[in-house]
Design a protein around this motif. Structure first.
Motif, short mmCIF file in Angstrom:
data_model
loop_
_atom_site.label_atom_id
_atom_site.label_comp_id
_atom_site.label_asym_id
_atom_site.label_seq_id
_atom_site.Cartn_x
_atom_site.Cartn_y
_atom_site.Cartn_z
N ARG A 143 46.22 41.14 79.59
CA ARG A 143 47.50 41.59 79.02
C ARG A 143 47.93 42.89 79.70
O ARG A 143 47.09 43.66 80.18
N ASP A 144 49.23 43.15 79.67
CA ASP A 144 49.74 44.37 80.30
C ASP A 144 49.21 45.62 79.61
O ASP A 144 49.22 46.70 80.20
N ARG A 145 48.77 45.51 78.37
CA ARG A 145 48.29 46.72 77.67
C ARG A 145 46.96 47.23 78.26
O ARG A 145 46.56 48.36 77.99
N TYR A 164 40.30 55.19 74.55
CA TYR A 164 39.99 53.86 74.00
C TYR A 164 38.67 53.89 73.23
O TYR A 164 38.58 53.40 72.09
N SER A 223 42.01 57.31 79.98
CA SER A 223 42.35 56.12 79.16
C SER A 223 41.11 55.50 78.57
O SER A 223 41.11 55.03 77.42
#
Ligand SMILES: CC(C)(COP(=O)(O)OP(=O)(O)OC[C@H]1O[C@@H](n2cnc3c(N)ncnc32)[C@H](O)[C@@H]1OP(=O)(O)O)[C@@H](O)C(=O)NCCC(=O)NCCS
Length: 188
Positions: A39-41, A54, A50
């Motif tokens: 997915r683009d996320r 997360y 990042s």
């Protein structure tokens, strides 16, 4: 749910994330070859920041839904089990990725098989599913080896990098019996 620690072979463990996973996770995850099938996320570029954000988010929850795939002692990928909401809470989508350096060694087949069996219990599920793009033959094979069946072709269901793509629906149910050879066949 207590800490997860699933040994999938001499070199591979699926386990709860730790803050120190951020650097290796970002190193392995920073790849167009990985991002193009997710997915683009999924972050791209995948920075250490990042990864740290997360992991901190996961560790702040009482019931983490994403786990590190540790290879040779360091995080090299991830596998997640995301339950749906409301009446779909008995179904969960499984998603996964692995650093390119380790592709083709049976690692993800072992990891997905190892997580799928207990995930039904952990999250109170009756059904696990995955939605690999049709072009992603390696992911389809991983799912088949981990006891999932292809039940639908979802034509023109997703868009990635401006291209509309077909995806498959793969499913595994709580009562699925997986041949021992498939579930733990190769021990990477
Ligand atoms: C898909 C991915 C997870 C596979 O991980 P892996 O550890 O290399 O997978 P394994 O080695 O366990 O198994 C790969 C299987 O696919 C097969 N395969 C590889 N490329 C293939 C292709 N183009 N077409 C069909 N099968 C292929 C391999 O031969 C192997 O099957 P085998 O065990 O029967 O020989 C990894 O490539 C990845 O992270 N890709 C990017 C992210 C991604 O696609 N995630 C899944 C989104 S649904």
């Amino acid at each position: 749910m207590t800490d997860v620690h699933l040994r999938c072979g001499p070199r591979v463990v699926v386990r709860t994330f730790r803050p120190e996973d951020a650097a290796p996770l970002a190193r392995h995850g920073n790849s167009h070859a990985i991002w193009r099938n997710l997915r683009d996320r999924f972050p791209h570029p995948y920075t250490e920041e990042s990864a740290a954000t997360y992991i901190a988010g996961l560790l702040g929850t009482s019931r983490p839904t994403s786990f590190a795939i540790e290879v040779d002692g360091a995080a090299a990928g991830g596998v997640s089990v995301r339950p749906g909401e409301d009446i779909e809470r008995v179904s969960a989508e499984i998603g996964y990725w692995l650093g390119e350096a380790y592709w083709g060694q049976g690692i993800m087949s072992a990891a997905v098989a190892a997580v799928s069996a207990p995930a039904f219990e952990w999250f109170g599920l009756t059904r696990l599913f995955a939605l690999p793009f049709v072009r992603n033959g390696a992911s389809a094979r991983v799912l088949e080896r981990a006891g999932y069946s292809r039940t639908a072709l979802l034509r023109q269901s997703v868009i990635k990098e401006g291209q509309v793509l077909d995806a498959y629906l793969y499913e595994r149910h709580r009562d699925t019996t997986v041949a021992a050879e498939d579930a733990v066949g190769r021990r990477p």
